[in-house]
Structures are given as C-alpha cells and as structure tokens.
Design a protein around this motif. Structure first.
Motif, PDB file in Angstrom:
ATOM      1  N   ARG A  94      29.875  72.293  56.659  1.00  7.84           N
ATOM      2  CA  ARG A  94      30.303  71.872  55.323  1.00  7.84           C
ATOM      3  C   ARG A  94      31.280  70.716  55.471  1.00  7.84           C
ATOM      4  O   ARG A  94      32.282  70.825  56.178  1.00  7.84           O
ATOM      5  N   LEU A  95      30.971  69.625  54.792  1.00  7.63           N
ATOM      6  CA  LEU A  95      31.793  68.419  54.836  1.00  7.63           C
ATOM      7  C   LEU A  95      32.562  68.289  53.525  1.00  7.63           C
ATOM      8  O   LEU A  95      31.962  68.138  52.461  1.00  7.63           O
ATOM      9  N   GLN A  96      33.883  68.382  53.603  1.00  8.31           N
ATOM     10  CA  GLN A  96      34.723  68.205  52.414  1.00  8.31           C
ATOM     11  C   GLN A  96      35.142  66.743  52.315  1.00  8.31           C
ATOM     12  O   GLN A  96      35.703  66.178  53.257  1.00  8.31           O
ATOM     13  N   LEU A  97      34.879  66.132  51.167  1.00  7.79           N
ATOM     14  CA  LEU A  97      35.235  64.741  50.930  1.00  7.79           C
ATOM     15  C   LEU A  97      36.130  64.579  49.708  1.00  7.79           C
ATOM     16  O   LEU A  97      36.724  63.517  49.506  1.00  7.79           O
ATOM     17  N   LEU A 157      35.775  68.829  58.221  1.00  9.09           N
ATOM     18  CA  LEU A 157      34.437  69.287  58.600  1.00  9.09           C
ATOM     19  C   LEU A 157      34.573  70.674  59.203  1.00  9.09           C
ATOM     20  O   LEU A 157      35.380  70.885  60.127  1.00  9.09           O
ATOM     21  N   ALA A 184      31.388  60.448  56.015  1.00  5.17           N
ATOM     22  CA  ALA A 184      31.733  60.308  54.604  1.00  5.17           C
ATOM     23  C   ALA A 184      30.759  59.372  53.896  1.00  5.17           C
ATOM     24  O   ALA A 184      30.286  59.653  52.788  1.00  5.17           O
ATOM     25  N   GLY A 192      27.491  61.123  53.707  1.00  4.16           N
ATOM     26  CA  GLY A 192      27.588  62.264  52.810  1.00  4.16           C
ATOM     27  C   GLY A 192      27.589  61.871  51.352  1.00  4.16           C
ATOM     28  O   GLY A 192      27.136  62.628  50.487  1.00  4.16           O
ATOM     29  N   ARG A 213      20.522  67.567  54.823  1.00  5.56           N
ATOM     30  CA  ARG A 213      21.184  68.505  53.917  1.00  5.56           C
ATOM     31  C   ARG A 213      20.916  69.958  54.285  1.00  5.56           C
ATOM     32  O   ARG A 213      21.584  70.853  53.769  1.00  5.56           O
ATOM     33  N   SER A 247      26.189  70.404  54.393  1.00  9.19           N
ATOM     34  CA  SER A 247      26.347  70.233  52.950  1.00  9.19           C
ATOM     35  C   SER A 247      27.659  69.510  52.673  1.00  9.19           C
ATOM     36  O   SER A 247      28.581  69.509  53.507  1.00  9.19           O
ATOM     37  N   THR A 248      27.760  68.900  51.507  1.00  5.06           N
ATOM     38  CA  THR A 248      28.978  68.189  51.123  1.00  5.06           C
ATOM     39  C   THR A 248      29.401  68.639  49.738  1.00  5.06           C
ATOM     40  O   THR A 248      28.576  68.961  48.880  1.00  5.06           O
ATOM     41  N   ASP A 249      30.720  68.656  49.511  1.00  2.08           N
ATOM     42  CA  ASP A 249      31.204  69.005  48.176  1.00  2.08           C
ATOM     43  C   ASP A 249      30.827  67.922  47.164  1.00  2.08           C
ATOM     44  O   ASP A 249      30.625  68.212  45.975  1.00  2.08           O
TER      45      ASP A 249
END
Length: 943
Positions: free
Chosen positions: A3-6, A12, A33, A36, A92, A96-98
């Motif tokens: 899970r990638l938080q941006l 990560l 980023a 993503g 994906r 996943s990304t927020d």
C-alpha cells in the motif's frame, strides 16, 4: 499486497509493515508517487526522466530511471511496474494507492467514503530537490486532488443543510475551512451552519478569528457578507437563555480542527459549548435537537463530577509575570489512563506560550527529597515541592466522562495555604473534541491569571502547536512517560509511531532527533531534525526557535544555532534547554570561556537540576582550556547529584585518559565492570574505554576482546545493527596498527554480509561516519589504500541520502574526500579538503593528524611536524577515542622526522614516548618498539 500512501505524506507498507531499504529512498519514492498518481495510462520513459532527472542528459537520465526501476523490482517484485511499449505503470494487483482509492470513490460518487479516504495534501512534507519540474507537477496534483476533496465535502455539507442536519453541516464546513483557511466563502457558510445549529457565539468568534487571520496573512479586511452576518448574530437574541454573568463571559475559541481528512464516528455534533453554573440554565427553549442532546449529556457529566465554578477568581496580586508553577498529576475519571497524560502535555504546550506564567519541572527537587521523579505527583506532594522551591501556586486538572461527553477541569491552588485561586471547566462532545476543549480551557486559565487577550490570541491553537490527532498525542505522551521511567527504546518506538500517524508532528521529530543524537545514531538524528525543521511552522514561537537551534547545531551551522537560541532566550531568559544548548554550541565553536559562563548561569538558575549535562559539558570545556583540576571538581559535583549516571562515568574515565593517566582510567572502568548488578550504561561505557585504552597501549588482542564485550551490550539493547561502528574500529586497528589492510577489510566485508547497507535506513548508513567515530566506510577504504572503492562509496552516499540530510554531513564529507585524495596520491589536493574538516562542528574530530600525513606525503616535513604536533597538543576530553588509532604512529613518525632533520633531542623525546606507550604491547608490535629503543640509544648524548 503493498500500500502506497501519497495523501498527507508519503510511505510504503507491505504485508509485514513499513518497507525499508533502497525501495523507499527519495528517488524511488518519487518514481512510485508519479506512477501511483498516473492511473492506468501510465507514463512514458521520456516524461518520467524529464520530471525526475531534468539535470541529466537523456542517456544518463534513462540510466538512472533503469537503476530506480531495478531497486523497486528487487525489493517489491519483478511485476510491480508493468511496461507496455514505452509506457510504465504500477501493477494495481500488487500495489494499491490511497490516491487511486480516493479517485475511484469520487468516480462512483461515493462522496462520504471519498472524503474519509483523503488523508491530507498530496505528498505533504515530501521534497525531492533538483527538479523544479517535479515540484511543479506535485503542486498541480496537490491542487487537483484537494479540489476534488473540497467539491465532494461541499456537496455533503449542502446535503446536510437540505436535510436540516445543521450539526453535521457544521462539521463539514469546518473541515472545508481547515482545508482552505483563506476561503471566506467557506467561513461564511460555516458561520451560517453554526447559527442554524444554535451556536451564534462560536459563529461570531469564527468571524473574529478569520479577520485576524486575513489581516496577518494577506493584510485584507473581512468581506462585507461576513461582517454583516456577524453583526446580525450579535444583535439577535441568544438561542439559550444565559444568565447576565454568562452573557458577559467571552465566547469560547473557535474549534478549527486540522484533521480534515477523516470524519470520525460521533463527531458530527458541532461540539459542546461552554456552560457556566449549568444548574441555573433552563434546559427547555429554542434549542435544536442536536444541540439539546449535548446539553443533556453535559448536564450528566457535571452531576457526576461536581459543579466546579468557571469564574475567574484569581487574585491578580498572587502571581507576577513569568512566575513558575507546578502541574500536579491529573485526576482521571475516564477509565483511560493515557487521557490524563495527554491533557497534561497539552496544558504544558499551551502554557509555554504564556507571557504570564510558566510550568517548572519538579524533578530536581524530588531528587533532593529522595522521591522518584517518575512517580506519582498528587496535589499535596506538588504543593510541598512548590513550597520548598519558593513557588506560589500549583495547577491541578482533571478529566471525566459520562454519556460519551468529556469534561476537562482545571484549578489553580496556592502552594502554602491550599486556597483555590481559580477554577474552570470545559466540555467536549466526544474524544475528537478533547484537544480544542483543552485549548479553550487553557487560554481562559491564562486570561484568569491576568495575561492579556492580545497575547492569548497570538498563541497557536493546540491542534496546531501539538497535533490534531489524539492517537498521535497519546503516542507522544506515552513516549515521554516511558523516557522518564528510563525506557528509552520504548519511548523512541512510541514516538516513531506518533509521527507515522501525524507526519508533521514537529515536536516529536525534535525529541527523536535529540535522543538519536545522544544514542550516537547521527544519521537518524539528522533525518528527524530535518523533518522537525521543515514542519516548524506547526510550533509555538519558542518551540520553533528550539527546533531551529537544535537542527543548526546538529548539522554544524553553529552561527545559525547561536542566533536561534539567542532568540529563544530573548523570549525566556531562563529557558532550560536554550541556556544549555547555547552553551554547548559555543563550546563546539571553540568559544570555551563563553560556554563555561553560560553553564554557570544555567546552574545559578537551576541549582537543583538532576540533569548531568551541565557538569559533563563543563568538564569538557575545562579540559579544552587545560584546566584539569576544575574539570575533576565539576564531575565530582555531578556525581554527587547523580551517582548512578552513565554520562558522569563516561566523562570521568575520559578525563583520566585525556590527561594521560591511563592507569586511573583503567581502574575506574574495571570498577564499574566488577560492580555487582552494575547499571547497563556505565558498564557498556566502561568496556568502550577499556577497548580504547588497550588499543592505545598496543594490546590489540585485549582491545578486540573489549570491543566484543561492548558489542554484546549493544545486542542486549537491540542495537545489533550498530555493529558496523565496531567493525570500523576493528578495521582501523588492523590497517593502522597491524599494517594489515586485507585483514581490516575482511572484518568490514563480513559485517556488511550480515548487515547489508540496504537493510539500514538511508540516513543511518555509515558512509561518512557517526558521532563517535566521525570516520565511516569511505575513510576506512581510503586508509586501506582502496581509493576506487572509497570513490564508489562516496557516489553511493550521494544517491542514497537525501540532500537535506546530507546538509549535516558536509564537514565529514570534506574529511572523507580529503582522505580519498590522499589515497589516490594527491596530498596537496587532500590538504585543501582536510582544512575544511572543521572540528568545531561538534564531533569527535581532529583532522590535524591527517593533515600532518598529507604534508608528509607531499614531501613538506616542516608542515607535517607542525600538524602532527597540533594533533598531540589538542586538549579534548574525547582525545583517547582518536589517540587509540593514531597516537603511537604519530610519536613514531615525529621521531623519524626529527631524526632526519638532525634534531636528536626531539627525536629522542618522541621515540621515548612510543617506547613508554607500547612497553607492554603485544608481541607483534614489539619490533617497532625495539627499533625506537635502538634509535633512542643511538641518538642519546651518552651514545
């Protein structure tokens, strides 16, 4: 699945938790980023290199892109980035990304889920550097995503108003205002929602706060429609019939919350208003259903916890400006022990902004009373401590709950008589309102003490000065409690969790930076302090100056640190940390007399401090001035204060060694090791110094044994990854004293096999050294005669460590570059770099021995002798840690240089020093000792 938080920061995580290593280095994160946020269309290679590596030519940029992709695939899997022709996109199914979740929810018009998914500004706090193209793209994406969030939230607010749910509308307009505080339309709609919810007082206060904000930030006046609404609300009759006393009370501060990214369950109510003498307020009347429920819940809390007057009954003559008070332990009636600790910290943060009163730490006086500073401090004990310290008042506070509503109360009590000087209470509709409720209460406390409204209104709200996140505050507070209980590792872990929740929590970053520095992890310290520095706008004025001073001090920009600490002392001439840290900074800058004067001033202001830093630093600066007797006396005073302090043990052993009394140093170290049940820190310190003492005397087998004992302690304390520090010591010992570079490098390679560099956070990778050694992997390979490998490590360092963190390594970078040039056979070029290896950066660094060697190899013996002797004549309490590797060879080379010059007296002097030092050295070193003895016999007048 990764899970990638941006949103709200960048991180990560994988199935086992946060990802570390090269995959989360700055360039790789930037690439993630971009991919993503790129959606299914992806990015072409040309666009990616133009965004991330614009300074490179096409071939070089593509090579760097390939390198970053290699690191990502190596860490996350070969299929994490999919390639279609020239286009690249994230897989994906694997990551996943927020951002992707947020945009998908907007697409299907699931607005409530979308606003919950929006964690904050895109890549908040992330800085790449070197690419204005990337910065412009980030700003564009940030604006686009925030626009989607605000549009969704505004539609939800409109829906709530259309349904007559005004409390819910209040929360949503509040969050819109937090997202864009410059938007007067949002403020107007928020005011209208508050008025409709029966809270005109807060709506009027909202207009006042917005007016101050616009004037301060934009030099603008309020828009006419906001002014008109505020005037209408002032003239309208109140929705709840307050008594005349209540009407005269100032309205509570506006609850502008910064946690706009999440709408918590139970937070839809606008928040409980301030109720004074609630029993006199009729509960019937023109009150909306939502607000009515808060009134009932608040009434229950008051009945459970007692009425408590909210009148300002302080006797203004009791306290003078800047009087100090003690905060007793909070009374907790919630069943959640951490809440009391959080409230205490919030009061401490807000009162730090006060111009009328300040909190004082009672720890030193408790030590004098033979009480545990980390133990309970109830009101009676706090009054006793305050009376002994000559303080006038004690602050007592409490928190309770009933029916899901919280009550925060505060009392100011005279220390000697116990007379109540002031009492007040504030309500919070749920746990999410505890922070703003405490903020309102603390500011009214300051008003009751006599502080001006101008001063109070200039203060930062607590959600900004501390954190808008109660979970983050809990971690921060529990970390502080753990530290006071001596659980440093647990404290650091809790603080790391706090900044994972609130990535802009500057106060916690500073604490992490300071404690990592004291633990010797300089890379991690610089990283944390850099984060604190970049988020310092979230701090009170005094805390901001403290962060700036600490940051500049650690990165070695001492002039800037002196300015910052000076600014803090202008605000508070007795500030505990400012006095101590400014003294340290002057000492690091070589202004020893000034440093000593400041520490004496510190002890005048805080004569009962239980902290040992003034004593151990005074000792260091006295040594630097060749005042060994004064240094010993200072340490003995420190030992009287804290006989169990490992820091005092450390300095005491080092002081013996600094004056050349190795026998006394060894005896004291052995005493601590033999002590039954000896404290861990003094025993580990003792093994460190025993290793140095054995090495400087040429007892290399003993040195290796003692290093291994210290390493065992590091493992016991969870610091096994710091083995590299010990490995570098072993290597230098083999390279410099045994003249066996292959053996030395074998130690390094074996350790790197066990602890690969990419398993260590980039900011802690020891390319250039740490606080204790100041000589890292680059230097070790240079000393071993491997300049190519040293050069490659320098390049790795540049690509692995973020520029803002490298800022603090510039002094060691000069030293490492100089020694690489020396290994490459360019001694005079090396001199130009080594002269910039400034020992005043506060590290245990003395470049003079290396300068002597550089001039020596350049065939300039006069300068070589000058710098070798400068090395020997530098007084510093840490000198044994450098002498261990270099002292014997310096004596030996000076003897040879003076012999070549025909100066027999000086040659005999230095050869004799080597003989005395290594008289009992290991057999492998005895041939060098015997050569020195023969030289002494040959050069002595008696023949």
């Amino acid at each position: 699945m990764y899970r990638l938080q941006l949103l709200g920061g960048v991180s990560l995580a994988g199935p086992s938790g946060p990802v570390s290593g090269k995959a989360v280095q700055r360039r790789q994160l930037a690439l993630l980023a971009v991919l993503g946020a790129g959606g299914e269309a992806g990015w072409t290679r040309d666009k990616l290199v133009g965004l991330l590596w614009p300074e490179n030519d096409q071939e070089g940029a593509r090579h760097r892109l390939s390198g970053s992709l290699y690191e990502l695939r190596k860490a996350l899997g070969d299929d994490v980035v999919l390639v279609t022709g020239e286009s690249l996109r994230l897989n994906r199914e694997l990551i996943s990304t927020d951002v992707g979740v947020f945009e998908a929810e907007l697409e299907r018009e699931d607005l409530s889920s979308a606003v919950d998914s929006y964690g904050g500004p895109f890549l908040d706090g992330f800085y790449l550097g070197g690419s204005s193209e990337f910065d412009a793209w980030v700003e564009s994406e940030r604006k686009r995503l925030r626009g989607g969030y605000e549009k969704a939230l505004e539609e939800l607010a409109d829906q709530a108003e259309a349904a007559g749910d005004h409390p819910k509308a209040v929360v949503r307009w509040q969050r819109l205002t937090a997202s864009d505080p410059y938007n007067s339309r949002f403020v107007l709609r928020w005011m209208q929602a508050m008025a409709a919810a029966g809270d005109p007082a807060n709506a009027i206060q909202c207009a006042q706060e917005h007016e101050r904000f616009l004037r301060a930030e934009l030099q603008m006046e309020l828009p006419p429609d906001v002014v008109t609404l505020a005037e209408q609300l002032r003239e309208a009759p109140p929705a709840v019939a307050f008594t005349p006393d209540d009407e005269s009370a100032p309205p509570p501060a506006v609850r502008i919350r910064a946690d706009a990214g999440a709408e918590h369950a139970g937070s839809e109510i606008a928040g409980a208003r301030r109720f004074r003498r609630l029993g006199r307020i009729p509960l019937a009347g023109a009150v909306s259903a939502g607000v009515f429920s808060v009134v009932i819940a608040s009434y229950v809390v008051i009945r459970v916890l007692g009425p408590g007057s909210a009148d300002s009954v302080t006797r203004s003559a009791e306290l003078n400006p800047r009087d100090q008070i003690i905060l007793a332990d909070l009374e907790n009636h919630t069943g959640d022990s951490t809440l009391a600790f959080v409230i205490a910290d919030l009061f401490e943060i807000d009162l730090s902004q006060s111009s009328s009163v300040s909190l004082v730490d009672p720890a030193a006086e408790l030590w004098r009373m033979q009480r545990d500073p980390a133990g309970p401090l109830d009101l009676d004990l706090a009054r006793e401590v305050a009376t002994r310290m000559g303080l006038k008042a004690v602050l007592s506070a409490g928190i309770g709950t009933a029916g899901g509503v919280y009550s925060v109360s505060v009392r100011l009590v005279a220390a000697e008589t116990g007379e109540e000087l002031l009492a007040d209470r504030e309500m919070a509709s749920d746990s999410t309102e505890i922070i703003p409720a405490t903020d309102r209460l603390s500011k009214r406390l300051r008003e009751g003490i006599g502080e001006s409204l101008v001063s109070i209104r200039a203060s930062l709200p607590l959600w900004r000065a501390a954190s808008p996140s109660l979970p983050a505050l809990r971690k921060f507070t529990l970390g502080g409690r753990a530290l006071r209980a001596g659980e440093r590792d647990r404290a650091l872990a809790l603080w790391e969790e706090a900044v994972a929740i609130d990535t802009g929590f500057a106060a916690v970053y500073r604490m992490l930076g300071v404690h990592y520095f004291n633990a010797g992890d300089l890379g991690r310290s610089r990283y944390a302090l850099t984060k604190a520095f970049y988020h310092r706008d979230r701090l009170t004025e005094g805390a901001r100056y403290l962060v700036e001073g600490t940051y500049y001090q650690v990165v070695g920009e001492l002039d800037e640190a002196i300015i910052a600490y000076g600014n803090l002392l202008d605000l508070d001439p007795t500030h505990f940390r400012a006095l101590g840290n400014l003294a340290q900074t002057y000492g690091d800058a070589g202004e020893y007399a000034q440093a000593i004067e400041l520490l004496r001033r510190f002890l005048d202001v805080y004569p009962n401090t239980g902290n040992t830093f003034p004593y151990r630093n005074l000792a260091r600066w006295h040594v630097s001035l060749d005042e060994f007797t004064e240094a010993r006396a200072v340490l003995e005073r420190g030992r009287e204060r804290r006989p169990d302090s490992g820091w005092i043990v450390d300095r005491s052993i080092a002081l013996h060694a600094a004056r050349g009394d190795y026998d006394s140093a060894e005896a004291e170290a052995l005493q601590w090791i033999a002590e039954p049940g000896g404290l861990l820190r003094p025993r580990r310190t003792a093994y460190y110094w025993l290793a140095c003492l054995a090495q400087v005397r040429g007892k290399l087998a003993d040195a290796e044994r003692f290093w291994r004992e210290e390493m065992a302690f590091k493992m016991r304390q969870g610091e096994d990854a710091m083995f590299l520090s010990n490995a570098m010591r072993f290597s230098k010992m083999n390279i410099l004293l045994r003249a066996d570079p292959e053996r030395g490098l074998r130690v390094i390679e074996e350790t790197l096999d066990r602890y690969p560099l990419d398993s260590i956070a980039s900011f802690s990778q020891p390319y250039l050294g740490d606080e204790l050694e100041s000589e890292g992997l680059v230097v070790v390979y240079a000393l071993a005669g491997k300049p190519n490998r040293a050069r490659a490590l320098l390049a790795d360092h540049e690509s692995a460590v973020a520029p803002e963190v490298r800022r603090g390594e510039k002094f060691n970078l000069h030293g490492a570059t100089g020694l690489v040039l020396l290994a490459e056979g360019n001694p005079l070029e090396a001199v130009s770099e080594l002269l910039l290896w400034d020992p005043s950066s506060g590290r245990r660094t003395n470049p003079n021995q290396h300068l002597g060697r550089a001039y020596d190899l350049a065939g300039r013996p006069d300068e070589a002798i000058e710098y070798y002797e400068r090395f020997l004549n530098t007084n510093d309490i840490w000198r044994l840690s450098l002498d261990a590797a270099y002292l014997a060879s310096t004596y030996e080379r000076l003897g040879q240089l003076y012999e070549e010059r025909g100066d027999s007296a000086n040659a005999v002097h230095y050869y004799g020093k080597l003989v005395d030092l290594w008289d009992s050295a290991d057999p492998e070193l005895q041939p060098r000792v015997e050569a020195a003895r023969q030289a002494v016999r040959a050069l002595s007048p008696a023949g």
